[in-house]
Scaffold this motif. Structure first.
Motif, PDB file in Angstrom:
ATOM      1  N   LYS A  88      69.358 112.416  82.628  1.00  0.00           N
ATOM      2  CA  LYS A  88      70.211 113.070  83.611  1.00  0.00           C
ATOM      3  C   LYS A  88      70.100 114.588  83.497  1.00  0.00           C
ATOM      4  CE  LYS A  88      74.973 113.155  85.271  1.00  0.00           C
ATOM      5  NZ  LYS A  88      76.325 112.644  85.077  1.00  0.00           N
ATOM      6  N   GLN A  91      67.510 116.135  85.823  1.00  0.00           N
ATOM      7  CA  GLN A  91      67.655 115.894  87.257  1.00  0.00           C
ATOM      8  C   GLN A  91      67.546 117.204  88.034  1.00  0.00           C
ATOM      9  OE1 GLN A  91      71.221 113.773  88.210  1.00  0.00           O
ATOM     10  NE2 GLN A  91      70.889 113.869  90.388  1.00  0.00           N
ATOM     11  N   HIS A 119      68.025 110.060  88.480  1.00  0.00           N
ATOM     12  CA  HIS A 119      68.020 111.147  87.504  1.00  0.00           C
ATOM     13  C   HIS A 119      66.652 111.816  87.418  1.00  0.00           C
ATOM     14  CE1 HIS A 119      71.991 110.229  86.129  1.00  0.00           C
ATOM     15  NE2 HIS A 119      71.654 109.023  85.702  1.00  0.00           N
ATOM     16  N   SER A 120      65.770 111.554  88.364  1.00  0.00           N
ATOM     17  CA  SER A 120      64.413 112.063  88.232  1.00  0.00           C
ATOM     18  C   SER A 120      64.362 113.578  88.448  1.00  0.00           C
ATOM     19  CB  SER A 120      63.472 111.349  89.200  1.00  0.00           C
ATOM     20  OG  SER A 120      63.815 111.647  90.523  1.00  0.00           O
TER      21      SER A 120
END
Length: 153
Positions: A88, A91, A119-120
């Motif tokens: 996260k 992100q 969360h990428s």
């Protein structure tokens, strides 16, 4: 003569079955329900520098050395390739991976899983900076960025 180590005597048995077993951990993790979650070395710097690009290396030493030499980025370390995973904290960030020489294929495989979920990172690339400069001996020894930075000092 000298002192001789002897183990402590066994604890007295209670009720024929020995001491009672410790209670099971609470649901959800350890003490107080805490759940252990691995973080990147240096991850605390992401909040301090929200607009800097992020560079991830394997070794904590490399992250520290590189952060002095290249301060325009936030340098994180996995502490081991198995710890390279979606987070996260990454992100929406531009992330560059800098694997040790000879480890590029394994990092590339792990990088594919970094795009999974919400969360990428905004972007994720892998630098070939070390692999194109490495001699066969450096590749065999698994040189990392810190090795290149420190060899001239």
């Amino acid at each position: 003569g000298g002192a001789v180590f002897s183990p402590p005597p066994p604890a007295p048995r209670r009720g024929g079955g020995g001491p009672p077993a410790p209670p099971p951990p609470p649901p959800g993790g350890g003490a107080g329900g805490a759940v252990l979650a691995q973080c990147y070395f240096g991850e605390h710097l992401l909040k301090k520098y929200p607009h800097k690009d992020v560079v991830i290396v394997e070794s904590e030493k490399t992250a520290m050395v590189a952060s002095v030499r290249f301060p325009k980025s936030v340098w994180l370390a996995t502490g081991g390739l198995s710890n390279l995973r979606p987070s996260k904290a990454l992100q929406g960030r531009n992330v560059v991976l800098v694997p040790d020489t000879g480890a590029e294929d394994r990092w590339r495989e792990k990088m594919q899983g970094m795009h999974i979920g919400f969360h990428s990172p905004k972007s994720i690339t892998m630098s070939s900076m070390l692999s194109v400069r490495a001699t066969p001996e450096q590749r065999d020894r698994g040189w990392d960025l810190a090795d290149y930075i420190l060899r001239d000092y």
